[in-house]
Write a protein that holds these residues in place. Structure first.
Motif, PDB file in Angstrom:
ATOM      1  N   HIS A  87       0.829  -1.212   0.000  1.00 45.59           N
ATOM      2  CA  HIS A  87       0.000   0.000   0.000  1.00 45.59           C
ATOM      3  C   HIS A  87       0.864   1.264   0.000  1.00 45.59           C
ATOM      4  CE1 HIS A  87      -3.278   2.719   0.664  1.00 45.59           C
ATOM      5  NE2 HIS A  87      -2.796   3.118   1.819  1.00 45.59           N
ATOM      6  N   ASP A 133      -3.554  10.610  -9.273  1.00 48.00           N
ATOM      7  CA  ASP A 133      -4.418   9.508  -8.809  1.00 48.00           C
ATOM      8  C   ASP A 133      -4.555   9.472  -7.289  1.00 48.00           C
ATOM      9  OD1 ASP A 133      -1.852   8.668  -8.346  1.00 48.00           O
ATOM     10  OD2 ASP A 133      -2.072   6.695  -9.275  1.00 48.00           O
ATOM     11  N   VAL A 163      -5.671  12.250  -5.725  1.00 43.19           N
ATOM     12  CA  VAL A 163      -6.540  13.398  -5.476  1.00 43.19           C
ATOM     13  C   VAL A 163      -7.896  12.949  -4.905  1.00 43.19           C
ATOM     14  CG1 VAL A 163      -7.914  15.125  -6.743  1.00 43.19           C
ATOM     15  CG2 VAL A 163      -5.449  14.957  -7.122  1.00 43.19           C
ATOM     16  N   HIS A 180      -6.351  13.435  -1.361  1.00 42.58           N
ATOM     17  CA  HIS A 180      -7.383  12.802  -0.527  1.00 42.58           C
ATOM     18  C   HIS A 180      -6.894  12.680   0.920  1.00 42.58           C
ATOM     19  CE1 HIS A 180     -10.348   9.848   0.782  1.00 42.58           C
ATOM     20  NE2 HIS A 180     -10.980   9.988  -0.356  1.00 42.58           N
ATOM     21  N   GLY A 235      -7.404  10.434   2.903  1.00 42.87           N
ATOM     22  CA  GLY A 235      -6.988   9.048   3.165  1.00 42.87           C
ATOM     23  C   GLY A 235      -5.496   8.846   2.955  1.00 42.87           C
ATOM     24  N   SER A 274      -2.845   7.452   5.787  1.00 45.01           N
ATOM     25  CA  SER A 274      -1.827   6.410   5.597  1.00 45.01           C
ATOM     26  C   SER A 274      -0.430   6.935   5.924  1.00 45.01           C
ATOM     27  CB  SER A 274      -1.841   5.898   4.150  1.00 45.01           C
ATOM     28  OG  SER A 274      -2.918   5.023   3.953  1.00 45.01           O
ATOM     29  N   LEU A 290      -3.724   0.905  17.082  1.00 40.42           N
ATOM     30  CA  LEU A 290      -4.922   0.675  17.893  1.00 40.42           C
ATOM     31  C   LEU A 290      -5.955   1.758  17.576  1.00 40.42           C
ATOM     32  CD1 LEU A 290      -6.095  -1.056  20.203  1.00 40.42           C
ATOM     33  CD2 LEU A 290      -5.015   0.519  21.809  1.00 40.42           C
ATOM     34  N   ASP A 291      -5.521   3.002  17.590  1.00 42.58           N
ATOM     35  CA  ASP A 291      -6.409   4.064  17.127  1.00 42.58           C
ATOM     36  C   ASP A 291      -5.605   5.238  16.597  1.00 42.58           C
ATOM     37  OD1 ASP A 291      -5.882   6.016  19.205  1.00 42.58           O
ATOM     38  OD2 ASP A 291      -7.120   4.810  20.526  1.00 42.58           O
ATOM     39  N   LEU A 292      -6.310   6.079  15.880  1.00 45.49           N
ATOM     40  CA  LEU A 292      -5.657   7.153  15.125  1.00 45.49           C
ATOM     41  C   LEU A 292      -6.649   8.300  14.994  1.00 45.49           C
ATOM     42  CD1 LEU A 292      -3.284   7.836  13.090  1.00 45.49           C
ATOM     43  CD2 LEU A 292      -4.602   6.660  11.366  1.00 45.49           C
ATOM     44  N   ILE A 308      -6.906  12.238  13.181  1.00 42.98           N
ATOM     45  CA  ILE A 308      -6.275  13.259  12.348  1.00 42.98           C
ATOM     46  C   ILE A 308      -7.095  14.544  12.447  1.00 42.98           C
ATOM     47  CG2 ILE A 308      -5.419  13.841  10.036  1.00 42.98           C
ATOM     48  CD1 ILE A 308      -4.341  11.195  10.558  1.00 42.98           C
ATOM     49  N   TYR A 340      -8.629   9.023  -5.910  1.00 42.66           N
ATOM     50  CA  TYR A 340      -8.041   8.116  -4.915  1.00 42.66           C
ATOM     51  C   TYR A 340      -8.984   6.953  -4.580  1.00 42.66           C
ATOM     52  CZ  TYR A 340      -5.701   6.250  -0.812  1.00 42.66           C
ATOM     53  OH  TYR A 340      -5.104   5.394   0.090  1.00 42.66           O
ATOM     54  N   GLY A 388      -3.874   2.455   7.226  1.00 42.99           N
ATOM     55  CA  GLY A 388      -4.120   3.765   6.597  1.00 42.99           C
ATOM     56  C   GLY A 388      -5.115   3.647   5.457  1.00 42.99           C
ATOM     57  N   LEU A 389      -5.028   2.547   4.750  1.00 44.57           N
ATOM     58  CA  LEU A 389      -5.971   2.289   3.657  1.00 44.57           C
ATOM     59  C   LEU A 389      -7.392   2.132   4.211  1.00 44.57           C
ATOM     60  CD1 LEU A 389      -6.381   0.908   0.552  1.00 44.57           C
ATOM     61  CD2 LEU A 389      -6.888  -0.955   2.112  1.00 44.57           C
ATOM     62  N   GLY A 411      -8.482   3.451   6.868  1.00 43.94           N
ATOM     63  CA  GLY A 411      -8.871   4.818   7.225  1.00 43.94           C
ATOM     64  C   GLY A 411      -9.337   5.607   6.011  1.00 43.94           C
ATOM     65  N   GLY A 412      -8.585   5.522   4.927  1.00 43.23           N
ATOM     66  CA  GLY A 412      -8.948   6.243   3.705  1.00 43.23           C
ATOM     67  C   GLY A 412     -10.270   5.770   3.140  1.00 43.23           C
ATOM     68  N   GLU A 436     -12.996   7.181   5.456  1.00 43.70           N
ATOM     69  CA  GLU A 436     -13.138   8.626   5.318  1.00 43.70           C
ATOM     70  C   GLU A 436     -13.852   8.970   4.007  1.00 43.70           C
ATOM     71  OE1 GLU A 436      -9.472  10.670   6.231  1.00 43.70           O
ATOM     72  OE2 GLU A 436     -10.051  12.249   4.839  1.00 43.70           O
ATOM     73  N   ASN A 437     -13.474   8.244   2.962  1.00 44.17           N
ATOM     74  CA  ASN A 437     -14.098   8.435   1.657  1.00 44.17           C
ATOM     75  C   ASN A 437     -15.590   8.073   1.711  1.00 44.17           C
ATOM     76  OD1 ASN A 437     -13.609   8.921  -1.293  1.00 44.17           O
ATOM     77  ND2 ASN A 437     -14.443   6.853  -1.393  1.00 44.17           N
ATOM     78  N   ALA A 474     -19.157  21.368  -1.266  1.00 44.62           N
ATOM     79  CA  ALA A 474     -18.379  20.198  -0.849  1.00 44.62           C
ATOM     80  C   ALA A 474     -18.122  20.272   0.654  1.00 44.62           C
ATOM     81  CB  ALA A 474     -17.062  20.160  -1.600  1.00 44.62           C
ATOM     82  N   ILE A 489     -13.580  18.022   5.478  1.00 44.56           N
ATOM     83  CA  ILE A 489     -13.330  17.234   6.689  1.00 44.56           C
ATOM     84  C   ILE A 489     -12.545  18.055   7.703  1.00 44.56           C
ATOM     85  CG2 ILE A 489     -11.247  16.105   5.751  1.00 44.56           C
ATOM     86  CD1 ILE A 489     -12.588  13.550   7.324  1.00 44.56           C
ATOM     87  N   VAL A 490     -12.971  17.993   8.953  1.00 45.53           N
ATOM     88  CA  VAL A 490     -12.320  18.746  10.027  1.00 45.53           C
ATOM     89  C   VAL A 490     -11.429  17.813  10.834  1.00 45.53           C
ATOM     90  CG1 VAL A 490     -12.677  20.113  12.113  1.00 45.53           C
ATOM     91  CG2 VAL A 490     -14.269  20.340  10.198  1.00 45.53           C
ATOM     92  N   ASP A 491     -12.010  16.694  11.262  1.00 45.24           N
ATOM     93  CA  ASP A 491     -11.201  15.699  11.963  1.00 45.24           C
ATOM     94  C   ASP A 491     -11.796  14.316  11.751  1.00 45.24           C
ATOM     95  OD1 ASP A 491     -13.177  15.168  14.064  1.00 45.24           O
ATOM     96  OD2 ASP A 491     -12.599  17.104  14.882  1.00 45.24           O
ATOM     97  N   PHE A 492     -10.953  13.332  11.974  1.00 44.75           N
ATOM     98  CA  PHE A 492     -11.304  11.952  11.671  1.00 44.75           C
ATOM     99  C   PHE A 492     -10.661  11.083  12.741  1.00 44.75           C
ATOM    100  CE2 PHE A 492     -10.272   8.007   9.258  1.00 44.75           C
ATOM    101  CZ  PHE A 492     -11.571   7.621   8.970  1.00 44.75           C
ATOM    102  N   SER A 493     -11.475  10.244  13.371  1.00 48.38           N
ATOM    103  CA  SER A 493     -10.949   9.410  14.449  1.00 48.38           C
ATOM    104  C   SER A 493     -11.339   7.967  14.201  1.00 48.38           C
ATOM    105  CB  SER A 493     -11.520   9.899  15.779  1.00 48.38           C
ATOM    106  OG  SER A 493     -11.022   9.101  16.820  1.00 48.38           O
ATOM    107  N   LEU A 494     -10.372   7.087  14.342  1.00 45.04           N
ATOM    108  CA  LEU A 494     -10.521   5.724  13.862  1.00 45.04           C
ATOM    109  C   LEU A 494     -10.032   4.742  14.928  1.00 45.04           C
ATOM    110  CD1 LEU A 494     -10.826   3.964  11.224  1.00 45.04           C
ATOM    111  CD2 LEU A 494      -8.501   4.640  10.683  1.00 45.04           C
ATOM    112  N   ASP A 495     -10.858   3.758  15.235  1.00 41.58           N
ATOM    113  CA  ASP A 495     -10.442   2.700  16.171  1.00 41.58           C
ATOM    114  C   ASP A 495     -10.330   1.390  15.408  1.00 41.58           C
ATOM    115  OD1 ASP A 495     -10.497   4.430  18.354  1.00 41.58           O
ATOM    116  OD2 ASP A 495     -12.635   4.116  18.657  1.00 41.58           O
TER     117      ASP A 495
END
Lengths: 154, 146
Positions: A23, A48, A50, A59, A61, A65, A88-90, A92, B26, B64-65, B67-68, B71-72, B87, B90-96
């Motif tokens: 990835h 690609d 974007v 993007h 995403g 990553s 475990l968590d993230l 942004i 993407y 990360g993928l 997550g993407g 988010e998408n 459009a 996005i302001v913030d994004f939280s992922l478990d």
């Protein structure tokens, strides 16, 4: 005194491994090096990657990553020996839109390595880390798998 | 309003959700597919592709993928359900991360928890074989005004 990697061989091996994962290779991540225990990665702008074709902005995403990968490298800069880690968590925070056409850099640090969990923070920027595009915090589980991430079984 | 959002609006009016996803470079690179479920809600799918791997030994999808992908999904879900054509940003994004993503199709569904004048809150859930065993859950805030 500037901190040095806990185990230079672990950092060197794991940073090379992480950016070579399919990835990350698909996204074109490059490992630029580590200052003290703070690694920097780079991703070039590419059509690609974007997320909004009207503006040409990368993007979110891709930033996720990049933060995940750079943060994982920052953990390996603190590890005394080889072990597997898993996010475990993230979270942004998107501080401002990335500029289309410009490369994005990410610098991360593991600010606490506990016995089971590693805590990291990261910033993404174009030219100046003090003028960030995004900020990320993450936690990683240590010893997440008995299977080594290295094929040779280091 | 941008040309892109006009294009999205036209696709939405045609109920062409697949083309909506295709319009995002993407999302195309990841390989995201989207359809409308029996209940009329959007179902996002990411078939397994070797290029999306983040752990070659297990093997597992890259975090990360995942997550993407989520988010998408949240962004498209919000565009799909809003009346406005601006459009969302996005302001913030939280992922478990709850389980590792195995080399098989990943599904996702979203729910708009709250849509205010300025901000929307979206919950996202991803699973593989069994919806009761989520691979990841996430939440995102979007800014709706410029």
């Amino acid at each position: 005194m500037t901190a040095t990697p806990a185990n230079a061989q672990v950092l060197e091996t794991m940073s090379a491994l992480f950016v070579s994962l399919p990835h990350c290779a698909t996204l074109g991540f490059q490992y630029l090096g580590t200052e003290g225990r703070k690694p920097t990665l780079k991703v070039e702008w590419r059509e690609d990657l974007v997320g909004n074709p009207a503006s040409g902005t990368i993007h979110g995403g891709v930033i996720t990553s990049l933060v995940d990968t750079t943060s994982a490298v920052s953990v390996t800069a603190c590890l005394p020996d080889f072990e597997t880690i898993a996010t475990l968590d993230l979270r942004i925070d998107y501080l401002k839109a990335a500029t289309p056409g410009k490369a994005i850099y990410c610098r991360a640090e593991c600010y606490r390595l506990a016995s089971q969990i590693a805590f990291t923070r990261a910033v993404c920027y174009h030219d100046d880390p003090a003028d960030p595009i995004a900020h990320g915090v993450a936690t990683f589980m240590r010893e997440s798998s008995r299977a080594s991430m290295l094929k040779e079984g280091t | 309003m941008s040309e892109f959002m006009q294009q999205l609006a036209a696709l939405r009016d045609d109920n062409n959700v697949a083309a909506l996803c295709e319009a995002i470079p993407y999302a195309r690179l990841m390989g995201v597919e989207v359809s409308t479920g029996d209940d009329g809600e959007l179902l996002f799918q990411l078939p397994f592709y070797p290029r999306n791997v983040g752990n070659t030994v297990l093997p597992a999808l890259h975090g990360g993928l995942i997550g993407g992908f989520l988010e998408n999904a949240a962004l498209l879900h919000l565009i799909w359900h809003r009346e406005s054509l601006e459009a969302p940003k996005i302001v913030d994004f939280s992922l478990d991360y709850l389980r590792s993503g195995r080399p098989q199709t990943l599904f996702a569904r979203c729910e708009i928890t709250k849509q205010g004048k300025r901000v929307a809150h979206v919950l996202i859930e991803a699973w593989q074989e069994d919806r009761r065993k989520p691979v990841a859950v996430a939440r995102a805030h979007f800014l709706l005004t410029q």
